[in-house]
Design a protein around this motif. Structure first.
Motif, PDB file in Angstrom:
ATOM      1  N   TYR A  86      -6.452  -3.505   0.102  1.00  0.00           N
ATOM      2  CA  TYR A  86      -6.536  -3.835  -1.326  1.00  0.00           C
ATOM      3  C   TYR A  86      -7.582  -2.995  -2.059  1.00  0.00           C
ATOM      4  CZ  TYR A  86      -3.156  -7.551  -1.949  1.00  0.00           C
ATOM      5  OH  TYR A  86      -1.980  -8.239  -2.081  1.00  0.00           O
ATOM      6  N   ILE A  87      -8.634  -2.614  -1.384  1.00  0.00           N
ATOM      7  CA  ILE A  87      -9.607  -1.704  -1.998  1.00  0.00           C
ATOM      8  C   ILE A  87      -8.942  -0.367  -2.321  1.00  0.00           C
ATOM      9  CG2 ILE A  87     -11.690  -0.342  -1.540  1.00  0.00           C
ATOM     10  CD1 ILE A  87     -12.733  -2.779   0.073  1.00  0.00           C
ATOM     11  N   VAL A  95      -4.438   2.174  -8.227  1.00  0.00           N
ATOM     12  CA  VAL A  95      -3.915   1.625  -9.482  1.00  0.00           C
ATOM     13  C   VAL A  95      -4.785   2.048 -10.667  1.00  0.00           C
ATOM     14  CG1 VAL A  95      -3.492  -0.513 -10.770  1.00  0.00           C
ATOM     15  CG2 VAL A  95      -2.737  -0.312  -8.396  1.00  0.00           C
ATOM     16  N   LEU A  96      -6.096   2.066 -10.468  1.00  0.00           N
ATOM     17  CA  LEU A  96      -7.011   2.459 -11.547  1.00  0.00           C
ATOM     18  C   LEU A  96      -6.812   3.911 -11.974  1.00  0.00           C
ATOM     19  CD1 LEU A  96     -10.323   0.670 -10.437  1.00  0.00           C
ATOM     20  CD2 LEU A  96      -8.786   0.040 -12.314  1.00  0.00           C
ATOM     21  N   PHE A 149       0.008  -3.925 -10.354  1.00  0.00           N
ATOM     22  CA  PHE A 149      -0.752  -5.138 -10.045  1.00  0.00           C
ATOM     23  C   PHE A 149       0.173  -6.338  -9.861  1.00  0.00           C
ATOM     24  CE2 PHE A 149      -4.806  -3.243 -11.796  1.00  0.00           C
ATOM     25  CZ  PHE A 149      -5.531  -3.407 -10.621  1.00  0.00           C
ATOM     26  N   ILE A 158      -6.376  -0.968  -5.271  1.00  0.00           N
ATOM     27  CA  ILE A 158      -7.057  -1.064  -6.573  1.00  0.00           C
ATOM     28  C   ILE A 158      -7.526   0.310  -7.044  1.00  0.00           C
ATOM     29  CG2 ILE A 158      -9.115  -1.980  -7.741  1.00  0.00           C
ATOM     30  CD1 ILE A 158      -8.789  -4.486  -5.928  1.00  0.00           C
ATOM     31  N   TYR A 159      -8.064   1.098  -6.104  1.00  0.00           N
ATOM     32  CA  TYR A 159      -8.513   2.456  -6.440  1.00  0.00           C
ATOM     33  C   TYR A 159      -7.341   3.304  -6.935  1.00  0.00           C
ATOM     34  CZ  TYR A 159     -10.460   7.143  -5.844  1.00  0.00           C
ATOM     35  OH  TYR A 159     -10.865   8.442  -6.048  1.00  0.00           O
ATOM     36  N   LYS A 164      -0.011   0.349 -14.662  1.00  0.00           N
ATOM     37  CA  LYS A 164      -1.028  -0.461 -13.987  1.00  0.00           C
ATOM     38  C   LYS A 164      -0.577  -1.913 -13.864  1.00  0.00           C
ATOM     39  CE  LYS A 164      -5.125   2.200 -15.340  1.00  0.00           C
ATOM     40  NZ  LYS A 164      -6.395   2.191 -16.085  1.00  0.00           N
ATOM     41  N   TYR A 218       0.841  -1.205   0.000  1.00  0.00           N
ATOM     42  CA  TYR A 218       0.000   0.000   0.000  1.00  0.00           C
ATOM     43  C   TYR A 218       0.875   1.253   0.000  1.00  0.00           C
ATOM     44  CZ  TYR A 218      -3.045   3.642   1.913  1.00  0.00           C
ATOM     45  OH  TYR A 218      -3.721   4.814   2.135  1.00  0.00           O
ATOM     46  N   CYS A 245       1.511  -6.989  -6.419  1.00  0.00           N
ATOM     47  CA  CYS A 245       0.524  -7.403  -5.407  1.00  0.00           C
ATOM     48  C   CYS A 245      -0.093  -8.768  -5.684  1.00  0.00           C
ATOM     49  CB  CYS A 245      -0.611  -6.376  -5.333  1.00  0.00           C
ATOM     50  SG  CYS A 245      -0.091  -4.717  -4.905  1.00  0.00           S
ATOM     51  N   SER A 246      -0.016  -9.238  -6.931  1.00  0.00           N
ATOM     52  CA  SER A 246      -0.762 -10.439  -7.314  1.00  0.00           C
ATOM     53  C   SER A 246      -0.346 -11.675  -6.528  1.00  0.00           C
ATOM     54  CB  SER A 246      -0.614 -10.703  -8.816  1.00  0.00           C
ATOM     55  OG  SER A 246       0.745 -10.915  -9.161  1.00  0.00           O
ATOM     56  N   LEU A 272      -1.639 -11.473  -3.005  1.00  0.00           N
ATOM     57  CA  LEU A 272      -3.090 -11.640  -2.984  1.00  0.00           C
ATOM     58  C   LEU A 272      -3.475 -13.118  -3.077  1.00  0.00           C
ATOM     59  CD1 LEU A 272      -5.874 -10.328  -2.954  1.00  0.00           C
ATOM     60  CD2 LEU A 272      -5.723 -10.080  -5.434  1.00  0.00           C
TER      61      LEU A 272
END
Length: 320
Positions: free
Chosen positions: A218-219, A225-226, A238, A222-223, A234, A123, A241-242, A245
């Motif tokens: 993670y929320i 990264v978008l 990702f 994702i926010y 991007k 994060y 973190c993949s 996750l």
């Protein structure tokens, strides 16, 4: 006078998979092979992080700690399981049983907190890339790394000690392949209500709370990264973190199935099969996830393989 007639338990019998008596050698072979793969895979990750300068980052520092935990976590139970699969005597001493129980639960809860810490690291890396190196310096990383160990061993202490203080004067057959809280509480002669409550509280603190913490981070990730405009940016964000996750999903999924289920759905006999995923399959799969899903680790492994291939080519050319 009431207690003078009681015979207190001095050892427990681990039934393990005695219902499959004819397959004990096969089970021994499969579990031994799996354990060897587990140790080799996790040791490879540790050595790569230690040896390769490019992997001397906070993310890989925490990954190396996680792999050390995986080795310890599996080693608490698998050697004893291997022994009882091939031995006629399937006993464990009273104190040995509780030491195993405490160590297993403490290490498992430490992993829960460490996974939450690892997503916090990701994060910071994604949301504060310019200040990340200054924030996550070596002293901070070392102090943060101690925190999951402290919390894991502290939280697991209370259900373990309350279970230890129960009276065990009747049956001593544990329908499991290691000493765990619920199977032992079910064997107690005294009322295990407080022990059960402490176990539930510990499961919530060490499993549910870190799980929702990870989901929350993670929320936000994702926010963030978008909002990155470039597709390459991007993809890179990702990819960092993949692997975490996937590992976190496997770990918490199996832990919640085993320890955070409604009372009416609990079954000790089926619980030991769920536990195989939790303590045996995950530690074997995780190194491969980090190796195959992580670009930096894949590059390091590719360089090592290329180096070995070049050495073989040169040796053939020299001695050919």
């Amino acid at each position: 006078m009431e207690y003078s007639n009681k015979t207190f338990v001095t050892e427990f019998i681990l039934l393990a998979f005695s219902e499959f008596h004819q397959y004990q050698i096969l089970l021994f072979t499969i579990i031994l092979y799996t354990y060897i793969v587990c140790i080799a895979g996790n040791m490879t990750i540790i050595l790569l992080v230690v040896v390769k300068q490019s992997l001397h980052t906070p993310m890989y520092f925490f990954i190396s700690i996680f792999t050390v935990l995986e080795i310890m976590f599996a080693s608490v139970t698998i050697p004893k399981l291997l022994a009882i699969l091939i031995q006629t005597k399937k006993t464990i001493s009273f104190f040995g049983c509780f030491v195993q129980m405490y160590a297993f639960n403490a290490l498992g809860e430490t992993e829960c907190f460490l996974l939450a810490l690892m997503v916090f690291d990701r994060y910071l890396a994604i949301n504060n890339p310019l200040r990340y190196s200054a924030i996550m310096n070596s002293p901070v990383c070392y102090r943060l790394a101690v925190l999951p160990w402290f919390l894991g061993f502290l939280v697991s202490f209370f259900p373990s000690i309350f279970t230890f203080l129960l009276d065990f004067c009747g049956p001593n057959e544990v329908d499991h392949f290691f000493c765990d809280l619920a199977p032992l509480q079910n064997l107690a002669c005294s009322d295990p209500f407080i022990s059960n409550m402490m176990t539930t509280m510990a499961a919530i603190l060490a499993t549910v709370f870190p799980f929702f913490t990870i989901m929350g981070f993670y929320i936000h990730i994702i926010y963030s990264v978008l909002k990155i405009k470039s597709i390459e940016g991007k993809s890179k964000a990702f990819s960092t973190c993949s692997s975490h996750l996937i590992v976190a999903s496997l770990f918490y999924g199996s832990a919640i199935i085993v320890y955070v289920r409604p009372k009416g759905t609990y079954d000790i006999r089926s619980d030991k099969y769920y536990s195989l995923i939790y303590f045996l399959i995950n530690p074997v799969v995780n190194p491969f996830i980090y190796a195959l899903r992580n670009r930096d680790v894949k590059n390091v492994l590719k360089n090592i393989l290329n180096f070995k291939a070049n050495l073989n080519t040169k040796s053939k050319f020299t001695y050919g």
